[in-house]
Scaffold this active site. Structure first.
Site, PDB file in Angstrom:
ATOM      1  N   SER A 158       0.818  -1.212   0.000  1.00  0.00           N
ATOM      2  CA  SER A 158       0.000   0.000   0.000  1.00  0.00           C
ATOM      3  C   SER A 158       0.855   1.267   0.000  1.00  0.00           C
ATOM      4  CB  SER A 158      -0.992  -0.031   1.168  1.00  0.00           C
ATOM      5  OG  SER A 158      -2.053   0.836   0.907  1.00  0.00           O
ATOM      6  N   HIS A 187      -7.829  -5.374   1.002  1.00  0.00           N
ATOM      7  CA  HIS A 187      -6.567  -4.685   1.280  1.00  0.00           C
ATOM      8  C   HIS A 187      -5.796  -5.364   2.413  1.00  0.00           C
ATOM      9  CE1 HIS A 187      -3.952  -1.413   0.482  1.00  0.00           C
ATOM     10  NE2 HIS A 187      -4.096  -0.827   1.649  1.00  0.00           N
ATOM     11  N   ASP A 230      -0.742  -4.187  -3.579  1.00  0.00           N
ATOM     12  CA  ASP A 230      -1.909  -3.318  -3.400  1.00  0.00           C
ATOM     13  C   ASP A 230      -1.488  -1.855  -3.212  1.00  0.00           C
ATOM     14  OD1 ASP A 230      -5.052  -4.120  -1.726  1.00  0.00           O
ATOM     15  OD2 ASP A 230      -4.492  -3.855  -3.830  1.00  0.00           O
TER      16      ASP A 230
HETATM   17  C1  LIG Z   1     -10.113   5.170   9.561  1.00  0.00           C
HETATM   18  C2  LIG Z   1      -8.647   5.413   9.437  1.00  0.00           C
HETATM   19  N1  LIG Z   1      -8.219   5.716   8.070  1.00  0.00           N
HETATM   20  C3  LIG Z   1      -6.805   6.157   8.215  1.00  0.00           C
HETATM   21  C4  LIG Z   1      -6.396   7.015   7.077  1.00  0.00           C
HETATM   22  C5  LIG Z   1      -8.279   4.522   7.142  1.00  0.00           C
HETATM   23  C6  LIG Z   1      -7.682   3.239   7.811  1.00  0.00           C
HETATM   24  N2  LIG Z   1      -7.383   2.200   6.803  1.00  0.00           N
HETATM   25  C7  LIG Z   1      -8.300   1.054   6.702  1.00  0.00           C
HETATM   26  C8  LIG Z   1      -7.989   0.109   7.819  1.00  0.00           C
HETATM   27  C9  LIG Z   1      -6.637  -0.349   8.330  1.00  0.00           C
HETATM   28  C10 LIG Z   1      -7.698  -1.076   9.084  1.00  0.00           C
HETATM   29  C11 LIG Z   1      -7.591  -2.081  10.191  1.00  0.00           C
HETATM   30  C12 LIG Z   1      -6.349  -2.632  10.484  1.00  0.00           C
HETATM   31  C13 LIG Z   1      -6.248  -3.533  11.540  1.00  0.00           C
HETATM   32  C14 LIG Z   1      -7.384  -3.877  12.264  1.00  0.00           C
HETATM   33  C15 LIG Z   1      -7.251  -4.859  13.394  1.00  0.00           C
HETATM   34  F1  LIG Z   1      -8.340  -4.894  14.123  1.00  0.00           F
HETATM   35  F2  LIG Z   1      -7.030  -6.065  12.872  1.00  0.00           F
HETATM   36  F3  LIG Z   1      -6.217  -4.484  14.155  1.00  0.00           F
HETATM   37  C16 LIG Z   1      -8.629  -3.322  11.981  1.00  0.00           C
HETATM   38  C17 LIG Z   1      -8.737  -2.408  10.910  1.00  0.00           C
HETATM   39  C18 LIG Z   1      -8.400   0.271   9.230  1.00  0.00           C
HETATM   40  C19 LIG Z   1      -8.460  -1.331   7.817  1.00  0.00           C
HETATM   41  C20 LIG Z   1      -6.294   2.333   5.989  1.00  0.00           C
HETATM   42  O1  LIG Z   1      -5.518   3.240   6.153  1.00  0.00           O
HETATM   43  C21 LIG Z   1      -6.032   1.311   4.838  1.00  0.00           C
HETATM   44  N3  LIG Z   1      -4.662   1.556   4.365  1.00  0.00           N
HETATM   45  C22 LIG Z   1      -3.602   0.870   4.904  1.00  0.00           C
HETATM   46  S1  LIG Z   1      -3.895  -0.283   6.095  1.00  0.00           S
HETATM   47  C23 LIG Z   1      -2.269  -0.896   6.566  1.00  0.00           C
HETATM   48  C24 LIG Z   1      -2.351  -1.564   7.882  1.00  0.00           C
HETATM   49  C25 LIG Z   1      -2.550  -0.796   9.033  1.00  0.00           C
HETATM   50  C26 LIG Z   1      -2.692  -1.420  10.264  1.00  0.00           C
HETATM   51  C27 LIG Z   1      -2.623  -2.804  10.324  1.00  0.00           C
HETATM   52  F4  LIG Z   1      -2.745  -3.402  11.509  1.00  0.00           F
HETATM   53  C28 LIG Z   1      -2.400  -3.574   9.198  1.00  0.00           C
HETATM   54  C29 LIG Z   1      -2.276  -2.947   7.982  1.00  0.00           C
HETATM   55  N4  LIG Z   1      -2.348   1.071   4.515  1.00  0.00           N
HETATM   56  C30 LIG Z   1      -2.043   2.030   3.578  1.00  0.00           C
HETATM   57  O2  LIG Z   1      -0.883   2.216   3.240  1.00  0.00           O
HETATM   58  C31 LIG Z   1      -3.138   2.768   3.038  1.00  0.00           C
HETATM   59  C32 LIG Z   1      -4.415   2.530   3.440  1.00  0.00           C
HETATM   60  C33 LIG Z   1      -5.331   3.405   2.796  1.00  0.00           C
HETATM   61  C34 LIG Z   1      -4.590   4.205   1.941  1.00  0.00           C
HETATM   62  C35 LIG Z   1      -3.155   3.855   2.033  1.00  0.00           C
END
Ligand SMILES: CCN(CC)CCN(C[C@]12C[C@](c3ccc(C(F)(F)F)cc3)(C1)C2)C(=O)Cn1c(SCc2ccc(F)cc2)nc(=O)c2c1C=CC2
Length: 359
Positions: free
Chosen positions: A203, A281, A226
């Site tokens: 990402s 993702h 991704d």
């Molecule tokens: C609302 C907050 N808002 C922030 C800008 C969007 C938050 N979000 C969607 C999420 C990460 C999510 C997540 C993780 C982990 C649990 C758990 F419960 F398992 F811990 C739950 C729920 C919340 C799915 C993303 O950012 C998606 N994303 C990610 S997620 C990378 C990641 C982060 C934490 C982890 F533990 C594992 C992986 N990496 C990127 O580089 C990019 C994006 C979007 C664009 C660029």
């Protein structure tokens, strides 16, 4: 290594001898990471404390901590870059698999304030004081691109710094590791094949792959999982000469993002793309394995496909691509068809319809 925020911080995965007594590393190293993660996904800390401790508190990475290094011959090297809100330990299913196939993998922890949490030290008097850095949310009214573009440049520099640290380790320069581990770093002298280096990431880490390829030709190729193209400037794309493999989930991608990946298409440089059916993702980081089916689906941590099958396809396609572009003499070419999407669970290219802009 150097203990400040400007230093290099990474988790090293490497082939090791079978060891009986070595303990397994914690998956989430300590509480501050949970707290940072709770803030990032915007769930309050009391809830998160219980959920995370119950759900993830006792998870171990299926590996051995500080086990003695073992390899027949020099190991190719991969630098791995995590996504927004992640940190260095969350991609162990990918990094450990690469290590078990003979790679040395440094999973960096970025200090650009894109990690949920990270720590570093500053020296006060004669001892080191641990400082925590948490995820930086966008300020109200702040425009996102300048922040993300600055961060992706810092992330690329941190991947290059990690590579430079590995180069020092490989040449036997003593390591000033701020973390007290039992590991004997001298066993890694002359262990790395520094002509066979790749950069990989998920990402925001995928964007870091592209920026790092542009900045450092020692990275012979890149694998971008991704990828989030937003932080990048298209002007840098013509300068990139290395092969790139885009491995996408089915649900994360959208036309604007895909069309920017397509700007990296080339008739002369190998640029490949596949999409894994039924993935989301979060199918790439470890969380996809840690919850039951229905929680996983509700929290969008799992797609329709069995997470093990998805990560297995991603890892095998990655190994085939790395063999092809690092010139490895292994049997990873058995998975060449996956690079072209030849599998029931793969789509060659993308499932996103991209309107060809007639220039
Ligand atoms: C609302 C907050 N808002 C922030 C800008 C969007 C938050 N979000 C969607 C999420 C990460 C999510 C997540 C993780 C982990 C649990 C758990 F419960 F398992 F811990 C739950 C729920 C919340 C799915 C993303 O950012 C998606 N994303 C990610 S997620 C990378 C990641 C982060 C934490 C982890 F533990 C594992 C992986 N990496 C990127 O580089 C990019 C994006 C979007 C664009 C660029």
């Amino acid at each position: 290594m150097d203990h400040t925020a400007q230093g290099s911080f990474f988790q090293l995965y490497y082939p090791c001898q079978e060891t009986q007594n070595a303990e397994k590393p914690d998956w989430v190293p300590c509480r501050e990471y949970f707290n940072g993660l709770a803030d990032f996904i915007k769930i309050n800390r009391t809830v998160s404390e219980r959920i995370f401790n119950h759900l993830f508190g006792s998870f171990k990475i299926p590996a051995y901590m500080d086990a003695p290094f073992k390899s027949d011959g020099k190991c190719p090297v991969v630098i791995f870059s995590h996504g927004l809100g992640a940190f260095r330990t969350l991609y162990s299913a990918i990094c450990a698999e690469l290590a078990s196939q003979g790679f040395i993998v440094a999973s960096v922890e970025h200090r650009d304030q894109s990690a949920s949490a990270t720590y570093y030290f500053h020296s006060a008097q004669d001892n080191l004081v641990k400082e925590w850095m948490y995820y930086r949310t966008l300020k109200h009214g702040e425009s996102e691109f300048p922040l993300r573009n600055k961060q992706v440049k810092q992330r690329a520099d941190e991947c290059i710094l990690a590579l430079n640290k590995l180069t020092e380790i490989n040449s036997g320069i003593p390591v000033q590791n701020a973390l007290k581990t039992q590991f004997d770093w001298t066993t890694l002298e002359n262990s790395m094949d520094l002509c066979r280096i790749a950069v990989m990431g998920h990402s925001f880490g995928g964007a870091t792959v592209i920026e790092a390829l542009c900045k450092e030709v020692k990275f012979k190729c890149g694998v971008a999982l991704d990828t989030w193209m937003f932080p990048l400037q298209d002007e840098t794309f013509p300068h990139i000469k290395q092969p790139i493999f885009f491995i996408n989930s089915e649900k994360f991608q959208w036309a604007g993002n895909i069309s920017r990946m397509k700007k990296l298409d080339s008739a002369v440089i190998q640029r490949k793309m596949i999409t894994i059916r039924g993935t989301v993702h979060q199918s790439f980081p470890d969380f996809t394995f840690l919850t039951g089916n229905w929680i996983g689906k509700v929290m969008k941590l799992k797609g329709e496909i069995d997470p093990e099958i998805a990560i297995d396809l991603s890892n095998k396609a990655t190994l085939a691509f790395l063999q092809r572009h690092l010139g490895l003499e292994k049997n990873f070419n058995q998975w060449d068809p996956l690079i072209d999407g030849k599998d029931d669970n793969l789509i060659p290219g993308t499932n996103v319809t991209v309107l060809q802009s007639a220039i």
